[in-house]
Design an enzyme around this catalytic site. Sequence first.
Site, PDB file in Angstrom:
ATOM      1  N   HIS A 267       3.876  -3.401   7.791  1.00 35.41           N
ATOM      2  CA  HIS A 267       3.249  -2.185   7.262  1.00 35.41           C
ATOM      3  C   HIS A 267       2.726  -2.329   5.826  1.00 35.41           C
ATOM      4  O   HIS A 267       1.549  -2.113   5.571  1.00 35.41           O
ATOM      5  CB  HIS A 267       4.253  -1.030   7.308  1.00 35.41           C
ATOM      6  CG  HIS A 267       4.753  -0.717   8.694  1.00 35.41           C
ATOM      7  ND1 HIS A 267       3.998  -0.080   9.650  1.00 35.41           N
ATOM      8  CD2 HIS A 267       5.957  -0.975   9.275  1.00 35.41           C
ATOM      9  CE1 HIS A 267       4.699   0.058  10.751  1.00 35.41           C
ATOM     10  NE2 HIS A 267       5.895  -0.482  10.566  1.00 35.41           N
ATOM     11  N   ASP A 268       3.597  -2.687   4.907  1.00 31.91           N
ATOM     12  CA  ASP A 268       3.241  -2.605   3.480  1.00 31.91           C
ATOM     13  C   ASP A 268       2.070  -3.497   3.098  1.00 31.91           C
ATOM     14  O   ASP A 268       1.312  -3.188   2.174  1.00 31.91           O
ATOM     15  CB  ASP A 268       4.453  -2.960   2.613  1.00 31.91           C
ATOM     16  CG  ASP A 268       5.515  -1.876   2.638  1.00 31.91           C
ATOM     17  OD1 ASP A 268       6.683  -2.207   2.351  1.00 31.91           O
ATOM     18  OD2 ASP A 268       5.175  -0.714   2.937  1.00 31.91           O
TER      19      ASP A 268
ATOM     20  N   ASN B 256       8.913   6.344   4.674  1.00 29.30           N
ATOM     21  CA  ASN B 256       8.759   6.598   3.237  1.00 29.30           C
ATOM     22  C   ASN B 256       8.657   8.092   2.937  1.00 29.30           C
ATOM     23  O   ASN B 256       9.137   8.568   1.909  1.00 29.30           O
ATOM     24  CB  ASN B 256       7.537   5.860   2.679  1.00 29.30           C
ATOM     25  CG  ASN B 256       7.758   4.364   2.602  1.00 29.30           C
ATOM     26  OD1 ASN B 256       8.893   3.899   2.507  1.00 29.30           O
ATOM     27  ND2 ASN B 256       6.678   3.607   2.679  1.00 29.30           N
TER      28      ASN B 256
HETATM   29  O1  RIB Z   1       7.421   3.055   7.586  1.00 25.47           O
HETATM   30  C1  RIB Z   1       7.197   1.805   6.974  1.00 25.47           C
HETATM   31  C2  RIB Z   1       7.618   1.858   5.535  1.00 25.47           C
HETATM   32  O2  RIB Z   1       8.998   2.171   5.437  1.00 25.47           O
HETATM   33  C3  RIB Z   1       7.473   0.502   4.823  1.00 25.47           C
HETATM   34  O3  RIB Z   1       7.214   0.733   3.469  1.00 25.47           O
HETATM   35  C4  RIB Z   1       8.827  -0.124   4.997  1.00 25.47           C
HETATM   36  O4  RIB Z   1       9.133  -1.048   3.936  1.00 25.47           O
HETATM   37  C5  RIB Z   1       9.715   1.076   4.877  1.00 25.47           C
HETATM   38  O5  RIB Z   1       9.927   1.315   3.503  1.00 25.47           O
HETATM   39 CA    CA Z   2       8.456  -0.435   1.779  1.00 26.04          CA
END
Ligand code: RIB
Ligand code: CA
Length: 329
Positions: free
Chosen positions: A251-252, A182
């Site tokens: 992750h999210d 991100n």
């Molecule tokens: O690095 C993990 C992030 O990058 C999460 O938000 C995944 O959806 C990607 O966007």
């Molecule tokens: Ca994401």
Amino acid sequence: MESGRPAAKGAAAKRPAVKTIVIDCDPGIDDALALALAHGSPGLEIAGVTTVSGNVSLARTTANALALREYLGFPEVPVVPGSARPLLRPPINAAGVHGDHGLGGVRLPEPALPPAPGHAVDFLIDTLASRPGEVTLVAIGPLTNVALAVRKEPRITEWARELVILGGSYTRGNVTPAAEFNMAADPEAAAVVFGAGWTVTMIGLDVSRSALATGPVLDRMRALGRLGTELLAPCAEFYGMVTATEGPAIHDTCAVAYLVDPSLIEVQPAVVEVETAGRLTSGMTVVDFELAGRAPNALVGTSLDVARFWDLTLSAYARVRPTARSLSG
Ligand code: RIB
Ligand code: CA
């Protein structure tokens, strides 16, 4: 029974104080599981979903958000498209991880409802302005929309109840050794957001790498019924290799779980700056826990209570009733 969520059984269930949130996202497999977690959490009210180019194109992230909204059962929540590309750089994507479609092999029914009119940046500003101090912004994709909103209306840094992001790392990245996706996707936007004067709660890879969808977790997902067998488990299995002890990091969901129960994640104050010029380090979140008299601009996640995280997340998933059949690929 409101669509998508079971009514409280017996006497009206005591609802915890409700936290109103806007989710800026790039669905994306883990974004999808984060949206399901938010919708299934009685302590969260989703006031809006804004989309950004990231894992896949803006057209795909928006189509996926619209389809998820109807499948999960919150058709009344506005979905507002935002930036189709980073502030300065050409887009990168993570189609190699999420699939070209963005939800792995899962194909949800085509959405019947269109996105809301207008742009995500204006939606973020208007929503935060209309309820100062009440709305939490959770950003789980590249920070392009959030940066543009801050530049257009700096007062959102005062109006937002809090800003929680999934992104960054003070150890190792996942796009390069230095940068998490991100942040790497739009380093200039991340630098604007961390430099805007508010306190950014940064849930980075240092935390989210622990949120592994292992075999036992997937078994618990499948035991939930259609949501688990049609969306959760197929998405997780596409996202990474699953064994009894290993699996993809979702992750999210960590950023949303933190909103539900902040005690799940230990956070420390820090000064965070984002590298934008480095040939090898662009997108790196340079995290300094040694404040040395400087005012912190961030609370940085350092650890996750994994068992309680999955208990909370799976309990929330159990509250979601898919309203349309998925056509898993
Ligand atoms: O690095 C993990 C992030 O990058 C999460 O938000 C995944 O959806 C990607 O966007
Ligand atoms: Ca994401």
